[in-house]
Design a protein around this motif. Structure first.
Motif, mmCIF file in Angstrom:
data_model
loop_
_atom_site.group_PDB
_atom_site.id
_atom_site.type_symbol
_atom_site.label_atom_id
_atom_site.label_comp_id
_atom_site.label_asym_id
_atom_site.label_seq_id
_atom_site.Cartn_x
_atom_site.Cartn_y
_atom_site.Cartn_z
ATOM 1 N N ALA A 21 0.822 -1.210 0.000
ATOM 2 C CA ALA A 21 0.000 0.000 0.000
ATOM 3 C C ALA A 21 0.859 1.263 0.000
ATOM 4 O O ALA A 21 0.580 2.224 -0.723
ATOM 5 C CB ALA A 21 -0.933 0.003 1.208
ATOM 6 N N CYS A 22 1.913 1.256 0.808
ATOM 7 C CA CYS A 22 2.809 2.411 0.856
ATOM 8 C C CYS A 22 3.550 2.580 -0.467
ATOM 9 O O CYS A 22 3.737 3.705 -0.949
ATOM 10 C CB CYS A 22 3.798 2.266 2.010
ATOM 11 N N SER A 23 3.937 1.492 -1.063
ATOM 12 C CA SER A 23 4.627 1.549 -2.348
ATOM 13 C C SER A 23 3.734 2.155 -3.421
ATOM 14 O O SER A 23 4.205 2.908 -4.283
ATOM 15 C CB SER A 23 5.075 0.137 -2.758
ATOM 16 N N PHE A 24 2.437 1.852 -3.375
ATOM 17 C CA PHE A 24 1.488 2.391 -4.356
ATOM 18 C C PHE A 24 1.479 3.914 -4.337
ATOM 19 O O PHE A 24 1.300 4.564 -5.363
ATOM 20 C CB PHE A 24 0.084 1.863 -4.069
ATOM 21 N N VAL A 25 1.676 4.510 -3.153
ATOM 22 C CA VAL A 25 1.652 5.977 -3.032
ATOM 23 C C VAL A 25 3.062 6.554 -2.930
ATOM 24 O O VAL A 25 3.266 7.672 -2.456
ATOM 25 C CB VAL A 25 0.793 6.423 -1.823
ATOM 26 N N CYS A 58 2.913 20.168 -7.401
ATOM 27 C CA CYS A 58 3.474 18.890 -7.838
ATOM 28 C C CYS A 58 2.803 17.733 -7.101
ATOM 29 O O CYS A 58 2.395 16.740 -7.715
ATOM 30 C CB CYS A 58 4.981 18.875 -7.602
ATOM 31 N N SER A 59 2.675 17.860 -5.783
ATOM 32 C CA SER A 59 2.022 16.820 -4.988
ATOM 33 C C SER A 59 0.555 16.691 -5.362
ATOM 34 O O SER A 59 -0.014 15.601 -5.366
ATOM 35 C CB SER A 59 2.156 17.131 -3.498
ATOM 36 N N ARG A 60 -0.064 17.826 -5.688
ATOM 37 C CA ARG A 60 -1.486 17.835 -6.059
ATOM 38 C C ARG A 60 -1.716 16.953 -7.283
ATOM 39 O O ARG A 60 -2.611 16.117 -7.310
ATOM 40 C CB ARG A 60 -1.935 19.263 -6.333
ATOM 41 N N SER A 61 -0.867 17.122 -8.293
ATOM 42 C CA SER A 61 -0.989 16.334 -9.512
ATOM 43 C C SER A 61 -0.770 14.848 -9.234
ATOM 44 O O SER A 61 -1.498 13.992 -9.749
ATOM 45 C CB SER A 61 0.017 16.830 -10.549
ATOM 46 N N THR A 62 0.214 14.549 -8.399
ATOM 47 C CA THR A 62 0.520 13.160 -8.066
ATOM 48 C C THR A 62 -0.636 12.504 -7.335
ATOM 49 O O THR A 62 -1.011 11.360 -7.632
ATOM 50 C CB THR A 62 1.792 13.087 -7.192
ATOM 51 N N ILE A 63 -1.226 13.220 -6.361
ATOM 52 C CA ILE A 63 -2.339 12.675 -5.585
ATOM 53 C C ILE A 63 -3.548 12.411 -6.480
ATOM 54 O O ILE A 63 -4.201 11.372 -6.397
ATOM 55 C CB ILE A 63 -2.691 13.628 -4.426
ATOM 56 N N LEU A 64 -3.837 13.341 -7.378
ATOM 57 C CA LEU A 64 -4.955 13.144 -8.299
ATOM 58 C C LEU A 64 -4.720 11.925 -9.183
ATOM 59 O O LEU A 64 -5.632 11.125 -9.418
ATOM 60 C CB LEU A 64 -5.169 14.396 -9.159
ATOM 61 N N ASP A 65 -3.503 11.785 -9.684
ATOM 62 C CA ASP A 65 -3.178 10.635 -10.534
ATOM 63 C C ASP A 65 -3.366 9.329 -9.771
ATOM 64 O O ASP A 65 -3.850 8.326 -10.321
ATOM 65 C CB ASP A 65 -1.746 10.743 -11.053
ATOM 66 N N MET A 66 -2.980 9.316 -8.489
ATOM 67 C CA MET A 66 -3.147 8.115 -7.663
ATOM 68 C C MET A 66 -4.625 7.768 -7.502
ATOM 69 O O MET A 66 -5.028 6.604 -7.611
ATOM 70 C CB MET A 66 -2.516 8.329 -6.285
ATOM 71 N N LEU A 67 -5.443 8.783 -7.251
ATOM 72 C CA LEU A 67 -6.875 8.550 -7.059
ATOM 73 C C LEU A 67 -7.526 8.054 -8.346
ATOM 74 O O LEU A 67 -8.361 7.138 -8.325
ATOM 75 C CB LEU A 67 -7.562 9.826 -6.573
ATOM 76 N N LEU A 68 -7.135 8.640 -9.474
ATOM 77 C CA LEU A 68 -7.690 8.206 -10.751
ATOM 78 C C LEU A 68 -7.257 6.776 -11.082
ATOM 79 O O LEU A 68 -8.029 5.997 -11.661
ATOM 80 C CB LEU A 68 -7.263 9.166 -11.864
ATOM 81 N N GLN A 99 -1.194 12.903 3.384
ATOM 82 C CA GLN A 99 -2.193 12.718 2.335
ATOM 83 C C GLN A 99 -1.964 11.392 1.608
ATOM 84 O O GLN A 99 -2.912 10.668 1.284
ATOM 85 C CB GLN A 99 -2.128 13.882 1.340
ATOM 86 N N ARG A 100 -0.717 11.076 1.353
ATOM 87 C CA ARG A 100 -0.416 9.806 0.674
ATOM 88 C C ARG A 100 -0.761 8.615 1.560
ATOM 89 O O ARG A 100 -1.215 7.578 1.068
ATOM 90 C CB ARG A 100 1.068 9.760 0.289
ATOM 91 N N LEU A 101 -0.544 8.769 2.858
ATOM 92 C CA LEU A 101 -0.895 7.695 3.785
ATOM 93 C C LEU A 101 -2.401 7.457 3.783
ATOM 94 O O LEU A 101 -2.869 6.315 3.872
ATOM 95 C CB LEU A 101 -0.404 8.044 5.190
ATOM 96 N N MET A 102 -3.175 8.538 3.660
ATOM 97 C CA MET A 102 -4.627 8.399 3.579
ATOM 98 C C MET A 102 -5.025 7.615 2.325
ATOM 99 O O MET A 102 -5.930 6.776 2.358
ATOM 100 C CB MET A 102 -5.288 9.778 3.567
ATOM 101 N N ILE A 103 -4.335 7.868 1.226
ATOM 102 C CA ILE A 103 -4.627 7.141 -0.012
ATOM 103 C C ILE A 103 -4.174 5.686 0.114
ATOM 104 O O ILE A 103 -4.821 4.772 -0.421
ATOM 105 C CB ILE A 103 -3.965 7.830 -1.215
ATOM 106 N N ALA A 104 -3.070 5.456 0.847
ATOM 107 C CA ALA A 104 -2.626 4.078 1.085
ATOM 108 C C ALA A 104 -3.708 3.295 1.832
ATOM 109 O O ALA A 104 -3.938 2.107 1.554
ATOM 110 C CB ALA A 104 -1.325 4.074 1.880
ATOM 111 N N TYR A 153 -11.362 18.889 -14.888
ATOM 112 C CA TYR A 153 -10.260 17.999 -15.276
ATOM 113 C C TYR A 153 -10.560 16.539 -14.934
ATOM 114 O O TYR A 153 -10.267 15.636 -15.723
ATOM 115 C CB TYR A 153 -8.977 18.443 -14.567
ATOM 116 N N VAL A 154 -11.170 16.296 -13.762
ATOM 117 C CA VAL A 154 -11.279 14.912 -13.281
ATOM 118 C C VAL A 154 -12.669 14.298 -13.437
ATOM 119 O O VAL A 154 -12.803 13.074 -13.386
ATOM 120 C CB VAL A 154 -10.870 14.801 -11.793
ATOM 121 N N SER A 155 -13.713 15.101 -13.641
ATOM 122 C CA SER A 155 -15.072 14.612 -13.420
ATOM 123 C C SER A 155 -15.786 14.116 -14.668
ATOM 124 O O SER A 155 -15.576 14.625 -15.769
ATOM 125 C CB SER A 155 -15.925 15.717 -12.786
#
Length: 267
Positions: free
Chosen positions: A135-139, A187-197, A160-165, A219-221
Motif C-alpha cells: 500500500a505504501c509503495s502504491f503511493v 506537484c504533490s497535487r498532480s501526483t495525488i490526483l493521478d493516484m486517485l484516478l 495525504q499519501r498515507l490516507m490514499i494508502a 479535469y477529473v469529473s
C-alpha cells in the motif's frame, strides 16, 4: 466516461438543519443525486455552500434531518455498530486536513493494521507487513521509513499519501474526497490526483470530489453538481456544465477562474 448504468448511491430530498427556532440554519436543502458505479463526480461550491455537510451526511458522520440515502437500491442502515461498520467497508473518505483524520497517539503501522481488521482479514504478521508495504509503495512511500513513527512526525504530503494508502488497502466502492489537494503543493497535487484516478480505474471505484476548484472539477469529473446556499442549482456532464453553464452562480464560479474564462471565452 468510466461510469456504467448501475446506480450505487442515491440521495432523495436530503435536508440538514442545525439549531432550533430563530437560531435555526439550513445547511443542506432538498438535495437529490444519483451516483453511478465507477463515476467521478465533483460537488462544487464556495465555502459555506453546504458541500462538506452533504459529504458528511453521505459518509454517515452526520444524520440528515429529512430525506433518504439509498445504497445499492436500499435505504442505508446505520442504527447499529455492525451496520455502520459494514457501510464504512464500502464508503470511505479523505478529508482536507489529513492530521485531523488520524489518531496522533497511534503509530503509522497501527493505522494501517486497523484497515486490515476493518476488512475482517486474518493475516500473519508477515502477511500484514507485506500488505502495508504494498500500500505504501502504491503511493510512493517506503513503509520502512514510516515504521514506528507517529502521524505528527510526517509532512502534510506524506499524510495525504498515507490516507490514499488506506484507501488502497480497503478497496471501498465509494470514496468521498473533500478538498484532498488543498494543503499540498502543485506537484504533490498532480501526483495525488493521478493516484486517485488510478484507484478508480483499477477498482471501478466511485469518487465524489468536494471542491471549490472549478478547474479541478472539469479535469477529473464525469459529472458536476453545483451547490449554492445548501441547494444544488445545476448538474450535468462536466463538459456541459463548464462549457455551457446555465445558472448565474455557475457562470460566476467560472468567471472567477481567469484561465478557464479566457480559454473558453465564456460570458
Amino acid at each position: 466516461m468510466k461510469r456504467n448504468n448501475n446506480i450505487l448511491i442515491t440521495g432523495k430530498q436530503i435536508t440538514k438543519v442545525f439549531g432550533y427556532g430563530k437560531h435555526k440554519t439550513t445547511a443542506v436543502q432538498d438535495v437529490n443525486f444519483d451516483f453511478h458505479e465507477g463515476e467521478i463526480i465533483s460537488i462544487v461550491g464556495e465555502s459555506g455552500s453546504g458541500k462538506t455537510t452533504l459529504a458528511k451526511i453521505m459518509m454517515g458522520l452526520l444524520k440528515e434531518t429529512d430525506g433518504t440515502i439509498e445504497y445499492k437500491g436500499q435505504p442505508r442502515e446505520l442504527n447499529s455498530h455492525k451496520s455502520r461498520k459494514q457501510y464504512w467497508k464500502d464508503i470511505q473518505a479523505i478529508f482536507q486536513d489529513p492530521f485531523s483524520s488520524f489518531n496522533m497517539f497511534h503509530k503509522v503501522e497501527k493505522l494501517l493494521v486497523d484497515c486490515i481488521k476493518l476488512q475482517g482479514l486474518r493475516l500473519s504478521k508477515e502477511e500484514q507487513f507485506a500488505k502495508m508495504k504494498e500500500a505504501c509503495s502504491f503511493v510512493n512511500l517506503k513503509f520502512e521509513e514510516l515504521y514506528n513513527k507517529y502521524p505528527f512526525e510526517l509532512s502534510g504530503g506524506q499524510m495525504q499519501r498515507l490516507m490514499i494508502a488506506r484507501i488502497f488497502m480497503l478497496h471501498p466502492k465509494v470514496l468521498i474526497a473533500d478538498e484532498p489537494t488543498s494543503m499540498v503543493d502543485a506537484c504533490s497535487r498532480s501526483t495525488i490526483l493521478d493516484m486517485l484516478l488510478k484507484l478508480r480505474d483499477e477498482n471501478n471505484m466511485t469518487i465524489i470530489f468536494i471542491t471549490h476548484d472549478v478547474g479541478l472539477a472539469y479535469y477529473v469529473s464525469d459529472s458536476i453538481y453545483i451547490m449554492e446556499k445548501g441547494k444544488i442549482v445545476e448538474r450535468g456532464l462536466a463538459e456541459d456544465i463548464i462549457l455551457n453553464p446555465q445558472h448565474r452562480y455557475t457562470k460566476q464560479l467560472i468567471a472567477d477562474v481567469p484561465k478557464i474564462h479566457t480559454a473558453w471565452n465564456l460570458a
